[in-house]
Design a protein around this motif. Structure first.
Motif, mmCIF file in Angstrom:
data_model
loop_
_atom_site.group_PDB
_atom_site.id
_atom_site.type_symbol
_atom_site.label_atom_id
_atom_site.label_comp_id
_atom_site.label_asym_id
_atom_site.label_seq_id
_atom_site.Cartn_x
_atom_site.Cartn_y
_atom_site.Cartn_z
ATOM 1 N N MET A 1 30.243 1.859 4.887
ATOM 2 C CA MET A 1 30.271 1.257 3.556
ATOM 3 C C MET A 1 28.870 1.258 2.959
ATOM 4 N N ALA A 2 28.777 1.659 1.708
ATOM 5 C CA ALA A 2 27.464 1.623 1.032
ATOM 6 C C ALA A 2 27.026 0.171 0.882
ATOM 7 N N LYS A 3 25.725 -0.011 0.912
ATOM 8 C CA LYS A 3 25.219 -1.374 0.726
ATOM 9 C C LYS A 3 25.514 -1.837 -0.691
ATOM 10 N N PRO A 4 25.869 -3.124 -0.857
ATOM 11 C CA PRO A 4 26.058 -3.641 -2.218
ATOM 12 C C PRO A 4 24.746 -3.570 -2.995
ATOM 13 N N ARG A 5 24.854 -3.304 -4.291
ATOM 14 C CA ARG A 5 23.655 -3.193 -5.115
ATOM 15 C C ARG A 5 23.202 -4.575 -5.592
ATOM 16 N N LEU A 6 21.928 -4.863 -5.356
ATOM 17 C CA LEU A 6 21.337 -6.141 -5.764
ATOM 18 C C LEU A 6 20.240 -5.880 -6.783
ATOM 19 N N PHE A 7 20.316 -6.568 -7.915
ATOM 20 C CA PHE A 7 19.228 -6.474 -8.895
ATOM 21 C C PHE A 7 18.449 -7.784 -8.876
ATOM 22 N N VAL A 8 17.123 -7.665 -8.728
ATOM 23 C CA VAL A 8 16.244 -8.832 -8.622
ATOM 24 C C VAL A 8 15.333 -8.829 -9.845
ATOM 25 N N THR A 9 15.344 -9.904 -10.621
ATOM 26 C CA THR A 9 14.664 -9.863 -11.930
ATOM 27 C C THR A 9 13.161 -10.113 -11.877
ATOM 28 N N ARG A 10 12.585 -10.403 -10.725
ATOM 29 C CA ARG A 10 11.137 -10.557 -10.621
ATOM 30 C C ARG A 10 10.729 -10.522 -9.158
ATOM 31 N N GLU A 11 9.493 -10.130 -8.924
ATOM 32 C CA GLU A 11 8.965 -10.137 -7.569
ATOM 33 C C GLU A 11 8.919 -11.569 -7.025
ATOM 34 N N LEU A 12 9.212 -11.743 -5.744
ATOM 35 C CA LEU A 12 9.187 -13.071 -5.124
ATOM 36 C C LEU A 12 8.154 -13.101 -4.000
ATOM 37 N N PRO A 13 7.547 -14.271 -3.737
ATOM 38 C CA PRO A 13 6.581 -14.342 -2.638
ATOM 39 C C PRO A 13 7.279 -14.290 -1.267
ATOM 40 N N GLY A 14 6.520 -13.955 -0.249
ATOM 41 C CA GLY A 14 7.062 -13.944 1.115
ATOM 42 C C GLY A 14 7.810 -12.655 1.420
ATOM 43 N N ALA A 16 11.248 -12.334 1.815
ATOM 44 C CA ALA A 16 12.693 -12.467 1.591
ATOM 45 C C ALA A 16 13.313 -11.149 1.120
ATOM 46 N N LEU A 17 12.645 -10.468 0.220
ATOM 47 C CA LEU A 17 13.227 -9.225 -0.310
ATOM 48 C C LEU A 17 13.307 -8.159 0.781
ATOM 49 N N LYS A 18 12.291 -8.113 1.627
ATOM 50 C CA LYS A 18 12.294 -7.187 2.773
ATOM 51 C C LYS A 18 13.505 -7.457 3.652
ATOM 52 N N ARG A 19 13.727 -8.749 3.912
ATOM 53 C CA ARG A 19 14.853 -9.147 4.754
ATOM 54 C C ARG A 19 16.173 -8.711 4.126
ATOM 55 N N LEU A 20 16.242 -8.816 2.827
ATOM 56 C CA LEU A 20 17.489 -8.496 2.138
ATOM 57 C C LEU A 20 17.812 -7.010 2.168
ATOM 58 N N GLU A 21 16.771 -6.187 2.337
ATOM 59 C CA GLU A 21 17.000 -4.735 2.328
ATOM 60 C C GLU A 21 17.922 -4.286 3.458
ATOM 61 N N GLU A 22 17.998 -5.104 4.492
ATOM 62 C CA GLU A 22 18.884 -4.783 5.606
ATOM 63 C C GLU A 22 20.356 -4.846 5.187
ATOM 64 N N TYR A 23 20.632 -5.665 4.170
ATOM 65 C CA TYR A 23 22.009 -5.896 3.738
ATOM 66 C C TYR A 23 22.325 -5.254 2.386
ATOM 67 N N TYR A 24 21.314 -5.229 1.530
ATOM 68 C CA TYR A 24 21.543 -4.842 0.145
ATOM 69 C C TYR A 24 20.680 -3.645 -0.246
ATOM 70 N N ASP A 25 21.169 -2.919 -1.220
ATOM 71 C CA ASP A 25 20.359 -1.915 -1.902
ATOM 72 C C ASP A 25 19.591 -2.682 -2.988
ATOM 73 N N VAL A 26 18.327 -3.008 -2.650
ATOM 74 C CA VAL A 26 17.549 -3.929 -3.495
ATOM 75 C C VAL A 26 16.858 -3.175 -4.631
ATOM 76 N N ASN A 27 17.141 -3.588 -5.855
ATOM 77 C CA ASN A 27 16.505 -3.001 -7.033
ATOM 78 C C ASN A 27 15.678 -4.069 -7.723
ATOM 79 N N LEU A 28 14.361 -3.874 -7.707
ATOM 80 C CA LEU A 28 13.463 -4.907 -8.209
ATOM 81 C C LEU A 28 12.915 -4.558 -9.596
ATOM 82 N N TRP A 29 12.994 -5.522 -10.508
ATOM 83 C CA TRP A 29 12.313 -5.407 -11.805
ATOM 84 C C TRP A 29 10.854 -5.785 -11.559
#
Ligand code: GLV
Ligand code: GLV
Length: 337
Positions: A1-14, A16-29
């Protein structure tokens, strides 16, 4: 199954986004400015999940035109930018970040209370501008007199997590605490906080310092209006670290100019960023901050972690830990299955 697409509207500290890449196709604004509404609309339309901020307008138009969208993970405790009812109707989960920002926001609230009472920002300008030096006097009995907090009454409007954290700190300053909330606290909680429940109108008239900790809702919008400002105790201080639209800013500027209110500390405004030509910016007896209640490295990192935990729980088919619209589970089970 393709990873669900996630859109993130701003960069976040820490991380967390790295961690999410394991589950989601992370698209960052990646821009510092918020994505324009049209961009958010376009991104939401092709996404399964969103990470939003309080500056992102998530209205019913956006939700109903995003058929793939299953979860909105808001990076904030407040969620007045999201049409919750519409999200629930469409089976879209909405989560927020309560708890992790409580102490940071209470600390900023006290920073503003103290700064307003003791004229800290004015004092800083006085030293920095050379005015102190020009007076030729190092100390004067009448220089920059403020007001004392000890023995005074703190009025807390909204006794949720943040309101209680502010009230708890009042004991250290020797203040009496009165509060108003649409729900009264259990007696043992009142006793622990040494806080007395009063009707809103009485709080307005009796508090020396009024501090606001309610969410923005149709009920609280304009709560501190011209009429109520006319009835505050003369020389009172008003602090708002909740949402700008709870206070009528023009009426507040007037009350400050007339000296009915001694001072104010504001971290939130009806329009953010606040236009620099607003009359409130011309007053010396107001301390202004650019919506930084939760702005510590510790808290902003924990908020990002909680955003990630909510998204990971949802991905795994579990109910997210800080789900806002709990009824949504009756519309659709959690997960992308
Ligand atoms: C900030 O204002 C928040 O709601 O977290
Ligand atoms: C937010 O955390 C509140 O309940 O005040």
């Amino acid at each position: 199954m393709a990873k669900p697409r996630l859109f993130v509207t701003r960069e976040l500290p820490g991380n967390a986004l790295k961690r999410l890449e394991e589950y989601y196709d992370v698209n960052l604004w990646e821009k510092y400015q918020a994505p324009p509404y049209e961009v958010l609309l376009e991104e939401a339309r092709k996404s399964d999940a969103l990470v939003t901020l309080l500056t992102d307008r998530v209205d019913c138009n956006l939700i109903s035109s995003s058929p793939r969208l299953r979860i909105i993970s808001q990076y904030a405790v407040g969620y007045d930018n999201i049409d919750i009812e519409c999200a629930t109707k469409h089976g879209v989960y909405v989560t927020n970040t309560p708890g992790v920002l409580t102490e940071a926001t209470a600390e900023l609230t006290w920073a503003l209370i103290l700064a307003a009472a003791r004229r800290i920002v004015e004092a800083d300008r006085f030293v920095r501008s050379g005015e102190w030096y020009r007076t030729g006097t190092g100390w004067h009995p009448m220089m920059l007199l403020g007001t004392e907090l000890y023995g005074k009454t703190l009025g807390v409007i909204g006794m949720g997590r943040i309101g209680r954290a502010v009230a708890r700190r009042a004991q250290g300053f020797g203040m009496k605490v009165i509060y108003y909330d649409k729900r009264r606290l259990p007696p043992e909680e009142e006793k622990k906080l040494n806080a007395q429940y009063v009707p809103l109108e009485r709080l307005i008239e009796e508090a020396d310092v009024i501090t606001i900790h309610t969410p923005l809702t149709p009920e609280t919008e304009g709560l501190i209006n011209r009429e109520r400002l006319a009835r505050v105790k003369k020389g009172a201080i008003l602090v708002n670290t909740a949402r700008g639209k709870i206070v009528d800013l023009d009426a507040l500027a007037e009350a400050l100019r007339e000296g009915r209110l001694r001072a104010a500390g504001l971290d939130v405004f009806p329009q953010e960023p606040l236009p620099p030509d607003h009359p409130i910016t011309k007053l010396d007896n107001v301390v202004l901050a650019p919506h930084i209640g939760s702005a510590t490295w510790e808290t902003r990192t924990r908020m990002a972690d909680l955003v990630a935990e909510n998204l990971i729980a949802f991905y795994e088919g579990r109910v997210p830990p800080t789900l806002v619209n709990k009824d949504v589970v009756n519309v659709r089970p959690p997960g992308f299955g």
